[in-house]
Design an enzyme around this catalytic site. Sequence first.
Site, PDB file in Angstrom:
ATOM      1  N   ASN A  87       0.800  -1.231   0.000  1.00  0.00           N
ATOM      2  CA  ASN A  87       0.000   0.000   0.000  1.00  0.00           C
ATOM      3  C   ASN A  87       0.832   1.281   0.000  1.00  0.00           C
ATOM      4  O   ASN A  87       0.388   2.297  -0.518  1.00  0.00           O
ATOM      5  CB  ASN A  87      -0.919  -0.016   1.233  1.00  0.00           C
ATOM      6  N   TYR A 152       4.191   9.184 -11.005  1.00  0.00           N
ATOM      7  CA  TYR A 152       3.203   8.380 -10.267  1.00  0.00           C
ATOM      8  C   TYR A 152       2.487   7.388 -11.198  1.00  0.00           C
ATOM      9  O   TYR A 152       2.344   6.200 -10.876  1.00  0.00           O
ATOM     10  CB  TYR A 152       2.203   9.338  -9.611  1.00  0.00           C
ATOM     11  N   LYS A 156       2.260   3.218 -11.128  1.00  0.00           N
ATOM     12  CA  LYS A 156       0.984   2.515 -10.941  1.00  0.00           C
ATOM     13  C   LYS A 156       0.685   1.589 -12.133  1.00  0.00           C
ATOM     14  O   LYS A 156       0.094   0.527 -11.970  1.00  0.00           O
ATOM     15  CB  LYS A 156      -0.150   3.520 -10.697  1.00  0.00           C
TER      16      LYS A 156
HETATM   17  P1  NAP Z   1      -1.246   8.452   2.464  1.00  0.00           P
HETATM   18  O1  NAP Z   1      -2.418   8.918   3.280  1.00  0.00           O
HETATM   19  O2  NAP Z   1      -0.204   9.432   2.074  1.00  0.00           O
HETATM   20  O3  NAP Z   1      -0.593   7.192   3.199  1.00  0.00           O
HETATM   21  C1  NAP Z   1       0.529   6.546   2.679  1.00  0.00           C
HETATM   22  C2  NAP Z   1       1.356   6.012   3.837  1.00  0.00           C
HETATM   23  O4  NAP Z   1       2.560   5.406   3.307  1.00  0.00           O
HETATM   24  C3  NAP Z   1       1.787   7.125   4.795  1.00  0.00           C
HETATM   25  O5  NAP Z   1       1.580   6.722   6.134  1.00  0.00           O
HETATM   26  C4  NAP Z   1       3.258   7.269   4.453  1.00  0.00           C
HETATM   27  O6  NAP Z   1       4.082   7.770   5.508  1.00  0.00           O
HETATM   28  C5  NAP Z   1       3.649   5.844   4.112  1.00  0.00           C
HETATM   29  N1  NAP Z   1       4.915   5.796   3.396  1.00  0.00           N
HETATM   30  C6  NAP Z   1       5.413   6.701   2.523  1.00  0.00           C
HETATM   31  N2  NAP Z   1       6.625   6.314   2.106  1.00  0.00           N
HETATM   32  C7  NAP Z   1       6.915   5.156   2.738  1.00  0.00           C
HETATM   33  C8  NAP Z   1       8.042   4.283   2.720  1.00  0.00           C
HETATM   34  N3  NAP Z   1       9.107   4.531   1.954  1.00  0.00           N
HETATM   35  N4  NAP Z   1       8.032   3.182   3.508  1.00  0.00           N
HETATM   36  C9  NAP Z   1       6.960   2.910   4.287  1.00  0.00           C
HETATM   37  N5  NAP Z   1       5.863   3.704   4.339  1.00  0.00           N
HETATM   38  C10 NAP Z   1       5.841   4.809   3.573  1.00  0.00           C
HETATM   39  O7  NAP Z   1      -1.749   7.803   1.094  1.00  0.00           O
HETATM   40  P2  NAP Z   1      -3.143   7.099   0.730  1.00  0.00           P
HETATM   41  O8  NAP Z   1      -3.979   8.089   0.019  1.00  0.00           O
HETATM   42  O9  NAP Z   1      -3.689   6.366   1.893  1.00  0.00           O
HETATM   43  O10 NAP Z   1      -2.636   6.062  -0.392  1.00  0.00           O
HETATM   44  C11 NAP Z   1      -2.341   4.695  -0.106  1.00  0.00           C
HETATM   45  C12 NAP Z   1      -2.096   3.976  -1.420  1.00  0.00           C
HETATM   46  O11 NAP Z   1      -3.245   4.100  -2.267  1.00  0.00           O
HETATM   47  C13 NAP Z   1      -0.916   4.562  -2.210  1.00  0.00           C
HETATM   48  O12 NAP Z   1      -0.217   3.520  -2.851  1.00  0.00           O
HETATM   49  C14 NAP Z   1      -1.610   5.438  -3.229  1.00  0.00           C
HETATM   50  O13 NAP Z   1      -0.817   5.625  -4.380  1.00  0.00           O
HETATM   51  C15 NAP Z   1      -2.861   4.633  -3.516  1.00  0.00           C
HETATM   52  N6  NAP Z   1      -3.944   5.432  -4.077  1.00  0.00           N
HETATM   53  C16 NAP Z   1      -4.506   6.463  -3.370  1.00  0.00           C
HETATM   54  C17 NAP Z   1      -5.539   7.208  -3.952  1.00  0.00           C
HETATM   55  C18 NAP Z   1      -6.220   8.331  -3.220  1.00  0.00           C
HETATM   56  O14 NAP Z   1      -7.112   8.958  -3.795  1.00  0.00           O
HETATM   57  N7  NAP Z   1      -5.880   8.627  -1.976  1.00  0.00           N
HETATM   58  C19 NAP Z   1      -5.957   6.910  -5.240  1.00  0.00           C
HETATM   59  C20 NAP Z   1      -5.346   5.867  -5.925  1.00  0.00           C
HETATM   60  C21 NAP Z   1      -4.351   5.127  -5.335  1.00  0.00           C
HETATM   61  P3  NAP Z   1       4.242   9.379   5.702  1.00  0.00           P
HETATM   62  O15 NAP Z   1       3.135   9.770   6.605  1.00  0.00           O
HETATM   63  O16 NAP Z   1       5.593   9.552   6.314  1.00  0.00           O
HETATM   64  O17 NAP Z   1       4.147  10.000   4.331  1.00  0.00           O
END
Ligand code: NAP
Length: 244
Positions: A87, A152, A156
């Site tokens: 994730n 990005y 993906k």
């Molecule tokens: P988020 O709220 O930014 O959470 C991502 C988490 O990953 C954060 O806790 C972050 O830590 C952690 N992280 C970042 N770099 C890391 C590393 N090198 N090692 C371990 N942990 C790490 O993002 P989210 O929106 O929940 O997204 C989760 C996944 O869903 C991602 O892969 C994203 O691309 C995908 N996604 C999200 C959306 C959306 O609309 N939100 C849409 C499509 C796909 P920090 O707090 O330090 O940054």
Amino acid sequence: MATAIITGSARGIGAAIALRLASDGYDIALNDIAESCFENNDIEEKIKAQGVQCRRYIADVSKHDACEALVKSVKADFGSIDVLVNNAGITRDGLLARMSEENYDLVVAVNQKSVFNMTKFAGSVMMKQRSGKIINLASVAGLYGNPGQMNYSATKAAIIGMTKTTAKELGSRGITCNAVAPGFINTAMTDALPAELKEAMIKQIAMRRCGEVEEIAGVVSFLASKDASYVTGQVIEISGGLSM
Ligand code: NAP
């Protein structure tokens, strides 16, 4: 008891997936990049309140050695790794002409190389077990592209290829690998977008709203369940009908 490891699970979609898999009865290995990610955060308590075990592991999943150590620790602490959810992900958006090499490489390392790292090491544990479920977080950006997200969207789209390759390589050992491709989900990642851009995006969604993290967690829960035992190599879009 079966164990699930969810990378980047201190907050956002990862935390919702961890909580949902805990309510499904999995012991949970949380992961994030720094101890500070878990400060002012009750995810561990919420998971333990489901009556399962939960531990947190600090590791930067873009680093090959760190992932090897992470998987080793989880296996030693819990005895098995039954579900891996890749994730962790970041954005460093910018139009192509202005995107720095550093921001391109960083997003590739965190979003894409992490999937290689974790699938290699956790997959090896699963191969010995002859069972396992791997679920990768792709994105609609990987399916359709998105201006300002060359880095990005590349990662993906790569994750979709990696999902199918993993499914083909590990299928004969009883391991499934699928991806979910979320659209616009209410998290810190989308909070950062300008309001006008968000409004314009919502007009393109059949359901005329952003998704919630629990709506991603529910599909991940299905893919981790026995009901999905013959589903592998698939990408499930969870976007409220963004594109049809
Ligand atoms: P988020 O709220 O930014 O959470 C991502 C988490 O990953 C954060 O806790 C972050 O830590 C952690 N992280 C970042 N770099 C890391 C590393 N090198 N090692 C371990 N942990 C790490 O993002 P989210 O929106 O929940 O997204 C989760 C996944 O869903 C991602 O892969 C994203 O691309 C995908 N996604 C999200 C959306 C959306 O609309 N939100 C849409 C499509 C796909 P920090 O707090 O330090 O940054």
